[in-house]
Scaffold this motif. Structure first.
Motif, PDB file in Angstrom:
ATOM      1  N   ASN A   1       0.784  -1.500  -0.007  1.00 18.48           N
ATOM      2  CA  ASN A   1      -0.016  -0.040   0.025  1.00 18.48           C
ATOM      3  C   ASN A   1       0.843   1.072  -0.085  1.00 18.48           C
ATOM      4  O   ASN A   1       1.473   1.654   0.868  1.00 18.48           O
ATOM      5  N   ASN A   2       0.817   1.897  -1.023  1.00 16.16           N
ATOM      6  CA  ASN A   2       1.819   3.084  -1.079  1.00 16.16           C
ATOM      7  C   ASN A   2       1.010   4.310  -0.834  1.00 16.16           C
ATOM      8  O   ASN A   2       1.378   5.413  -1.220  1.00 16.16           O
ATOM      9  N   SER A   3      -0.200   4.244  -0.266  1.00 13.20           N
ATOM     10  CA  SER A   3      -0.878   5.469   0.142  1.00 13.20           C
ATOM     11  C   SER A   3      -0.829   5.757   1.576  1.00 13.20           C
ATOM     12  O   SER A   3       0.099   5.307   2.162  1.00 13.20           O
ATOM     13  N   ASP A   4      -1.442   6.813   2.267  1.00 12.89           N
ATOM     14  CA  ASP A   4      -1.438   7.630   3.211  1.00 12.89           C
ATOM     15  C   ASP A   4      -2.409   6.914   4.102  1.00 12.89           C
ATOM     16  O   ASP A   4      -2.323   7.350   5.362  1.00 12.89           O
ATOM     17  N   HIS A   5      -3.154   6.008   3.919  1.00  8.07           N
ATOM     18  CA  HIS A   5      -4.222   5.370   4.743  1.00  8.07           C
ATOM     19  C   HIS A   5      -4.232   3.614   4.442  1.00  8.07           C
ATOM     20  O   HIS A   5      -3.994   3.419   3.150  1.00  8.07           O
ATOM     21  N   ALA A   6      -4.942   3.034   5.234  1.00  6.58           N
ATOM     22  CA  ALA A   6      -4.944   1.653   4.949  1.00  6.58           C
ATOM     23  C   ALA A   6      -6.009   1.434   4.064  1.00  6.58           C
ATOM     24  O   ALA A   6      -6.960   2.158   3.696  1.00  6.58           O
ATOM     25  N   ILE A   7      -5.782   0.263   3.262  1.00 15.60           N
ATOM     26  CA  ILE A   7      -6.785  -0.391   2.197  1.00 15.60           C
ATOM     27  C   ILE A   7      -7.352  -1.694   2.653  1.00 15.60           C
ATOM     28  O   ILE A   7      -6.545  -2.305   3.174  1.00 15.60           O
ATOM     29  N   LEU A   8      -8.607  -1.597   2.609  1.00 19.64           N
ATOM     30  CA  LEU A   8      -9.405  -2.808   3.082  1.00 19.64           C
ATOM     31  C   LEU A   8     -10.105  -3.771   1.880  1.00 19.64           C
ATOM     32  O   LEU A   8     -10.763  -3.099   1.269  1.00 19.64           O
ATOM     33  N   ILE A   9      -9.342  -4.833   1.489  1.00 19.21           N
ATOM     34  CA  ILE A   9     -10.067  -5.728   0.532  1.00 19.21           C
ATOM     35  C   ILE A   9     -10.856  -6.658   1.318  1.00 19.21           C
ATOM     36  O   ILE A   9     -10.724  -7.454   1.941  1.00 19.21           O
TER      37      ILE A   9
END
Length: 92
Positions: free
Chosen positions: A48-56
């Motif tokens: 994850n290269n973003s600033d927030h968590a990603i939920l799959i």
């Protein structure tokens, strides 16, 4: 048959990337299954290269009857696959 699995893997990575541009899929592969196997697996590393968590919450493919999310846990030199209701990919 091998081409179909590569196409399915490509579709999985494409669908992940189209919904989450900051989710990077690396080292993805689908090993060849034994001749009588009813189950296939796809392995990949998710970053994850973003600033927030990603939920799959779910995955699917028109090439397979069903799909499940799992994570690999290593304990005492052994690897186990544990089914997950969702995968949370923390920001890096």
């Amino acid at each position: 048959m091998y081409i179909r699995f590569i196409a399915a893997l490509w579709l999985i990575s494409l669908s992940i990337n189209s919904f989450a541009a900051n989710l990077l899929v690396q080292n993805a592969y689908i090993p060849e299954a034994p001749p009588n196997s009813r189950v296939m697996v796809a392995f990949m590393e998710l970053h994850n290269n973003s600033d927030h968590a990603i939920l799959i919450k779910a995955i699917n493919s028109e090439h397979f009857g069903g799909s499940e999310l799992h994570t690999t846990v290593f304990k005492d030199g052994n690897a186990r696959m544990l089914r997950q209701e969702h995968l949370r990919i923390e920001a890096h």
